[in-house]
Design an enzyme around this catalytic site. Structure first.
Site, PDB file in Angstrom:
ATOM      1  N   GLU A  15       1.203 -12.705   5.683  1.00 16.09           N
ATOM      2  CA  GLU A  15      -0.086 -12.007   5.593  1.00 16.09           C
ATOM      3  C   GLU A  15      -0.718 -12.348   4.247  1.00 16.09           C
ATOM      4  O   GLU A  15      -0.139 -12.084   3.194  1.00 16.09           O
ATOM      5  CB  GLU A  15       0.154 -10.498   5.715  1.00 16.09           C
ATOM      6  CG  GLU A  15      -1.107  -9.659   5.601  1.00 16.09           C
ATOM      7  CD  GLU A  15      -0.839  -8.165   5.832  1.00 16.09           C
ATOM      8  OE1 GLU A  15       0.030  -7.807   6.664  1.00 16.09           O
ATOM      9  OE2 GLU A  15      -1.489  -7.353   5.147  1.00 16.09           O
ATOM     10  N   LYS A  42       2.069  -0.692  11.078  1.00 17.42           N
ATOM     11  CA  LYS A  42       2.441  -0.355   9.702  1.00 17.42           C
ATOM     12  C   LYS A  42       3.202   0.967   9.807  1.00 17.42           C
ATOM     13  O   LYS A  42       2.609   1.994  10.147  1.00 17.42           O
ATOM     14  CB  LYS A  42       1.180  -0.201   8.858  1.00 17.42           C
ATOM     15  CG  LYS A  42       1.410   0.385   7.468  1.00 17.42           C
ATOM     16  CD  LYS A  42       0.114   0.408   6.655  1.00 17.42           C
ATOM     17  CE  LYS A  42       0.300   1.064   5.304  1.00 17.42           C
ATOM     18  NZ  LYS A  42      -0.911   1.045   4.466  1.00 17.42           N
ATOM     19  N   ARG A  83       4.952  -4.803  10.150  1.00 19.89           N
ATOM     20  CA  ARG A  83       4.678  -5.167   8.747  1.00 19.89           C
ATOM     21  C   ARG A  83       5.865  -4.839   7.842  1.00 19.89           C
ATOM     22  O   ARG A  83       6.511  -3.802   7.998  1.00 19.89           O
ATOM     23  CB  ARG A  83       3.427  -4.452   8.251  1.00 19.89           C
ATOM     24  CG  ARG A  83       2.188  -4.967   8.942  1.00 19.89           C
ATOM     25  CD  ARG A  83       0.954  -4.249   8.478  1.00 19.89           C
ATOM     26  NE  ARG A  83       0.321  -4.850   7.331  1.00 19.89           N
ATOM     27  CZ  ARG A  83      -0.012  -4.214   6.234  1.00 19.89           C
ATOM     28  NH1 ARG A  83       0.295  -2.939   6.063  1.00 19.89           N
ATOM     29  NH2 ARG A  83      -0.636  -4.822   5.253  1.00 19.89           N
ATOM     30  N   GLU A 138      -9.634  -7.429  -2.649  1.00 16.53           N
ATOM     31  CA  GLU A 138      -9.300  -6.080  -3.114  1.00 16.53           C
ATOM     32  C   GLU A 138      -9.007  -6.034  -4.620  1.00 16.53           C
ATOM     33  O   GLU A 138      -9.514  -5.181  -5.332  1.00 16.53           O
ATOM     34  CB  GLU A 138      -8.092  -5.564  -2.328  1.00 16.53           C
ATOM     35  CG  GLU A 138      -7.579  -4.233  -2.819  1.00 16.53           C
ATOM     36  CD  GLU A 138      -6.350  -3.747  -2.044  1.00 16.53           C
ATOM     37  OE1 GLU A 138      -5.930  -4.402  -1.081  1.00 16.53           O
ATOM     38  OE2 GLU A 138      -5.819  -2.693  -2.426  1.00 16.53           O
ATOM     39  N   GLU A 182     -11.594  -0.415   5.229  1.00 18.97           N
ATOM     40  CA  GLU A 182     -10.689  -0.266   4.090  1.00 18.97           C
ATOM     41  C   GLU A 182     -10.688  -1.591   3.324  1.00 18.97           C
ATOM     42  O   GLU A 182     -10.451  -2.656   3.902  1.00 18.97           O
ATOM     43  CB  GLU A 182      -9.281   0.082   4.593  1.00 18.97           C
ATOM     44  CG  GLU A 182      -8.292   0.233   3.457  1.00 18.97           C
ATOM     45  CD  GLU A 182      -7.250   1.310   3.722  1.00 18.97           C
ATOM     46  OE1 GLU A 182      -7.418   2.120   4.655  1.00 18.97           O
ATOM     47  OE2 GLU A 182      -6.271   1.334   2.965  1.00 18.97           O
ATOM     48  N   ARG A 183     -10.984  -1.500   2.046  1.00 19.84           N
ATOM     49  CA  ARG A 183     -11.032  -2.688   1.166  1.00 19.84           C
ATOM     50  C   ARG A 183     -12.068  -3.705   1.639  1.00 19.84           C
ATOM     51  O   ARG A 183     -11.879  -4.911   1.505  1.00 19.84           O
ATOM     52  CB  ARG A 183      -9.666  -3.367   1.045  1.00 19.84           C
ATOM     53  CG  ARG A 183      -8.505  -2.428   0.763  1.00 19.84           C
ATOM     54  CD  ARG A 183      -8.726  -1.634  -0.487  1.00 19.84           C
ATOM     55  NE  ARG A 183      -7.639  -0.689  -0.718  1.00 19.84           N
ATOM     56  CZ  ARG A 183      -7.641   0.187  -1.714  1.00 19.84           C
ATOM     57  NH1 ARG A 183      -8.657   0.257  -2.540  1.00 19.84           N
ATOM     58  NH2 ARG A 183      -6.645   1.004  -1.885  1.00 19.84           N
ATOM     59  N   ASP A 229       1.617  -6.776  -4.037  1.00 16.00           N
ATOM     60  CA  ASP A 229       0.453  -6.425  -3.242  1.00 16.00           C
ATOM     61  C   ASP A 229      -0.774  -7.267  -3.565  1.00 16.00           C
ATOM     62  O   ASP A 229      -1.639  -6.823  -4.323  1.00 16.00           O
ATOM     63  CB  ASP A 229       0.135  -4.938  -3.447  1.00 16.00           C
ATOM     64  CG  ASP A 229      -0.845  -4.420  -2.416  1.00 16.00           C
ATOM     65  OD1 ASP A 229      -1.144  -5.167  -1.476  1.00 16.00           O
ATOM     66  OD2 ASP A 229      -1.300  -3.279  -2.556  1.00 16.00           O
ATOM     67  N   GLU A 269       3.186   4.076   2.935  1.00 12.14           N
ATOM     68  CA  GLU A 269       1.999   4.762   2.435  1.00 12.14           C
ATOM     69  C   GLU A 269       1.578   5.902   3.368  1.00 12.14           C
ATOM     70  O   GLU A 269       0.404   6.046   3.712  1.00 12.14           O
ATOM     71  CB  GLU A 269       0.853   3.774   2.227  1.00 12.14           C
ATOM     72  CG  GLU A 269       1.202   2.700   1.200  1.00 12.14           C
ATOM     73  CD  GLU A 269       0.053   1.764   0.862  1.00 12.14           C
ATOM     74  OE1 GLU A 269      -0.781   1.491   1.730  1.00 12.14           O
ATOM     75  OE2 GLU A 269       0.000   1.317  -0.305  1.00 12.14           O
ATOM     76  N   ASN A 276      -3.828   1.074   8.814  1.00 15.09           N
ATOM     77  CA  ASN A 276      -3.719   2.534   8.742  1.00 15.09           C
ATOM     78  C   ASN A 276      -4.468   3.041   9.961  1.00 15.09           C
ATOM     79  O   ASN A 276      -5.637   3.388   9.904  1.00 15.09           O
ATOM     80  CB  ASN A 276      -4.341   3.069   7.452  1.00 15.09           C
ATOM     81  CG  ASN A 276      -3.617   2.520   6.238  1.00 15.09           C
ATOM     82  OD1 ASN A 276      -2.397   2.540   6.181  1.00 15.09           O
ATOM     83  ND2 ASN A 276      -4.363   2.001   5.270  1.00 15.09           N
ATOM     84  N   LYS A 326       3.731  -9.833   3.377  1.00 18.15           N
ATOM     85  CA  LYS A 326       2.665 -10.214   2.439  1.00 18.15           C
ATOM     86  C   LYS A 326       3.130 -11.390   1.588  1.00 18.15           C
ATOM     87  O   LYS A 326       4.325 -11.525   1.310  1.00 18.15           O
ATOM     88  CB  LYS A 326       2.304  -9.038   1.530  1.00 18.15           C
ATOM     89  CG  LYS A 326       1.522  -7.948   2.252  1.00 18.15           C
ATOM     90  CD  LYS A 326       0.931  -6.932   1.285  1.00 18.15           C
ATOM     91  CE  LYS A 326       0.183  -5.852   2.064  1.00 18.15           C
ATOM     92  NZ  LYS A 326      -0.444  -4.833   1.209  1.00 18.15           N
TER      93      LYS A 326
HETATM   94  C1  BDP Z   1      -2.850  -2.094  -0.175  1.00 20.13           C
HETATM   95  C2  BDP Z   1      -4.175  -1.471  -0.002  1.00 20.13           C
HETATM   96  C3  BDP Z   1      -4.205  -0.418   1.064  1.00 20.13           C
HETATM   97  C4  BDP Z   1      -3.601  -0.975   2.337  1.00 20.13           C
HETATM   98  C5  BDP Z   1      -2.204  -1.458   2.042  1.00 20.13           C
HETATM   99  C6  BDP Z   1      -1.563  -2.153   3.212  1.00 20.13           C
HETATM  100  O1  BDP Z   1      -4.552  -0.917  -1.235  1.00 20.13           O
HETATM  101  O2  BDP Z   1      -5.538  -0.046   1.245  1.00 20.13           O
HETATM  102  O3  BDP Z   1      -3.569  -0.016   3.324  1.00 20.13           O
HETATM  103  O4  BDP Z   1      -2.245  -2.426   1.029  1.00 20.13           O
HETATM  104  O5  BDP Z   1      -1.529  -3.382   3.203  1.00 20.13           O
HETATM  105  O6  BDP Z   1      -3.107  -3.307  -0.802  1.00 20.13           O
HETATM  106  O7  BDP Z   1      -1.081  -1.502   4.117  1.00 20.13           O
END
Ligand code: BDP
Length: 697
Positions: A417, A317, A354, A423, A197-198, A395, A321, A240, A390
């Protein structure tokens, strides 16, 4: 994985052609210019005077002790000296100082290091810290590398090799180095199917299908690279999280990786899906207060620790999302985290929770949500819970103010973080050095406990006195032959580790080290590359999101400019531009401590770099430059583009100083970056033009 443009395809071809040689790689053989060896190249020193001086000074070595970590250090020292000096030096069997020796060890293994001269200094070191000294003796001198523990010896060996790699003088060397933060972690967002991812550097380096039977030599090189910059914790999988990672089949694979990392002082962590008891355990619920769920997590952690006795802990997490979490059962984040922390506690494991949550039901301003969701839980988490926040409230934007959660939870272990993978910052197509971004956040003053309450001091425990501390970076590592998709991405991995170890280092010092170890020793070229690196972050901010703008990218891959789908964040209209977060707006400023809140709240004292983050600014507002907001916006976008063109010129001037393959690759990337910069400028200005009702300058 998100490949967004032609360049990715070009790069793919390049990578494929290199991977032919990579397939044949052992840990020691790689194509000189493919970037595989990172900053641990150990090429022979090509400055004659410097080489001769070292050859006179270093004639033998001894790394005292027998542990796997000591053996790893010995192997590294041997390899480094052989490469850098071009000679195999004799290993001294006695752990004593003799002229021309490099002597490494602890008070346990080297009698000399038990003396008062060392014990006083050693008492000041934190875990993993080390001393490097030049000791004068009658017949000459000797270099000692001294630490309290084996990990410190290993870090000290890397520190010593760095001196040689950067052609530094050994004559008066007197270094005391200790990590300021305890957990220095990489978070890999790697999926079990090999995608990341990313991730913009190929596929995952964890070859799950082959593990635990086949061990890619790359695992060890990865561990060496991490250890060389002091990284001591690695979360292997995506936040995730696929529940399967905690299944016995995968745990055996994880254990095999942990075995490779252990000698290098690296502990393995996993991201855990809160719904595991249901998915893996076939329970009816994952309610953190349900006895069967509590028992499931306890049994699962016991199982993990049986396989991996030094397992670091779990990262979660939750309720973010679409991920499951305690709120699904009407429970709080503290109840969820504490239940898992209790399962880990008997094994001395930590639970990292998180803070990245945002729910539209909470507030109209997404930037407020993490704070709103967590700050009332201060003091409610178990002592082995770390809250991973974060760096910014939204983000991982090219620029954000620091998260107001830092310092707002004095009875909670707050860790930070950062994102190393790019990204929102041009993926691996953009030449950008991230240390200035990391430093900007670390040095931000929260005023949570008066002036000087920087984010760094919250994180390193010096302000709030917590006993566990940590910092994480979302890795930019993949199986591309150069690991990070482009060579300058390596600098961001390097810089993250160096700052995690010591946030007081300057971005420039770190860049200088990295350039010398990775690219060149040519003094003029170093200066040019340094200037490029140091200005690159501001350049990207200028052409993507100047003056406090953020999230102007498209949804999905977050690569291209699409301000028309991001009205929520920029709030452009005919009266002005920006999100009103003042006390009369969303009052996000109220989440900061005074005087920060006051400074952000007042349009005249708000730093212009955050202007449209906190204010809805009239198009004709007079900026400090004397320009109107609209003119300043045009100016900034143009400046960003011009600075990419300037970077191209700077790089082109280096043709004769840089290894040809590397030169050509960066040259090609800069062409792409210039085109992307132009696109950002043109798309964004054209879009905002219709609101400003002024024409583009
Ligand atoms: C966002 C990303 C996503 C991540 C999410 C995260 O777009 O892919 O899963 O953060 O940090 O920046 O959980």
């Amino acid at each position: 994985m998100h490949y967004s443009n032609v360049l990715s395809r070009m790069k793919f071809i390049w990578v494929v052609s290199l991977s032919v040689s990579f397939m044949a790689l052992s840990t020691t053989v790689s194509k000189a210019g493919d970037g595989y060896r990172l900053w641990l190249k150990y090429d022979k020193i090509n400055d004659g005077h410097c080489l001769q001086t070292y050859i006179r000074q270093i004639r033998s070595y001894c790394v005292a002790g027998n542990s796997p970590t000591i053996s790893a250090g010995r192997e590294e020292l041997k390899k480094g000296l052989m490469g850098l000096l071009g000679a195999t030096l004799p290993q001294q069997s006695e752990a004593e100082i003799t002229p021309g020796a490099v002597l490494a060890g602890t008070p346990e293994t080297v009698p000399l290091f038990k003396t008062k001269r060392y014990s006083e200094k050693l008492a000041k070191l934190t875990e993993g810290g080390y001393l490097i000294e030049n000791v004068k003796i009658e017949e000459g001198s000797c270099v000692v590398i001294v630490a309290n523990d084996d990990k410190g010896v290993l870090y000290g060996i890397f520190g010593f090799l760095k001196l040689l790699q950067t052609y530094s003088s050994l004559s008066k060397v007197d270094i005391i180095s200790s990590p300021l933060v305890q957990w220095r972690m990489l978070n890999h967002w790697d999926n079990l199917d090999g995608s990341i991812e990313r991730g913009y550097a190929g596929k995952s380096i964890w070859k799950w299908e082959d593990l635990p039977g086949a061990m890619d030599p790359r695992y060890k090189d990865y561990a060496r690279a991490d250890a060389s910059i002091g990284i001591n914790g690695v979360v292997l999988n995506n936040v995730n999280s696929d529940p399967e990672i905690l299944d016995a089949r995968y745990l055996a694979k994880v254990a095999a990786l942990a075995n490779v990392f252990r000698p290098y002082g690296i502990r393995v962590f996993l991201s855990a899906n809160f719904g595991c008891p249901k998915v893996l355990g076939h329970l009816k619920t994952a309610d953190p207060l349900d006895p069967s769920v509590i028992a499931w997590w306890k049994a699962k952690t016991d199982e993990i620790y049986k396989l991996i006795p030094d397992f670091g802990g779990l990262l979660v997490k939750a309720n973010s999302e679409g991920q499951p979490g305690p709120e699904d059962y009407g429970r709080t984040f503290a109840q969820g985290a504490n239940m898992m922390a209790d399962a880990l506690a008997p094994h001395k494991g930590v639970l990292i929770w998180r803070a990245f949550v945002y729910k539209t039901s909470m507030d109209k301003d997404r930037a407020k949500m993490a704070y709103d969701a967590f700050h009332s839980f201060d003091g409610k988490f178990r002592s082995n819970v770390l809250l991973q926040i974060k760096n910014g409230p939204l983000d991982f934007q090219p620029r954000e103010p620091f998260s107001p959660l830092f310092g707002a939870m004095p009875h909670t272990t707050e860790m930070m973080e950062l994102q190393i993978t790019q990204e929102y910052l041009g993926h691996s197509n953009a030449f950008i050095y991230l240390a200035p971004l990391f430093k900007e956040i670390l040095e931000s003053d929260t005023y949570s406990n008066g002036k000087g309450s920087t984010v760094a001091k919250v994180i390193d425990g010096s302000l709030q006195g917590q006993s566990i501390t940590g910092i994480a970076g979302v890795a930019n590592i993949g199986d591309d032959s150069d690991w990070t998709g482009y060579i300058f991405g390596q600098a961001n991995w390097y810089a993250f580790g160096r700052l995690a170890w010591n946030h007081e280092l300057s971005a420039e010092k770190i860049a200088r080290e990295w350039i010398k170890m990775t690219i060149t020793h040519d003094t003029a070229a170093i200066q040019v590359i340094l200037r490029m690196m140091m200005s690159s972050r501001e350049t990207l901010v200028d052409y993507e999101t100047p003056l406090g703008l953020n999230l102007l990218c498209n949804k999905g891959d977050h690569y291209e400019p699409r301000p028309e789908v991001r009205e929520y964040f920029h709030k452009a209209d005919t009266t002005g531009l920006g999100f009103d977060r003042t006390v009369t707006g969303s009052n996000m400023v109220g989440q900061y401590f005074p005087p920060v809140s006051e400074a952000f709240n007042d349009i005249h004292s708000c730093p212009e770099k955050y202007l449209t983050w906190f204010h809805h600014v009239p198009w004709n507002y007079k900026m400090t430059s004397g320009r109107t907001l609209w003119n300043e916006l045009c100016y900034k976008y143009e400046l960003g583009v011009e600075n990419v063109i300037h970077m191209q010129q700077q790089w082109n001037s280096l043709r004769s100083a840089i290894e040809p393959e590397l030169f050509a690759n960066v040259q090609r990337l800069l062409i792409v970056q210039r085109n992307e910069a132009k696109k950002w400028r043109d798309v964004c200005l054209k879009y905002f033009e219709k609101y400003s009702r002024h024409s583009i300058l």
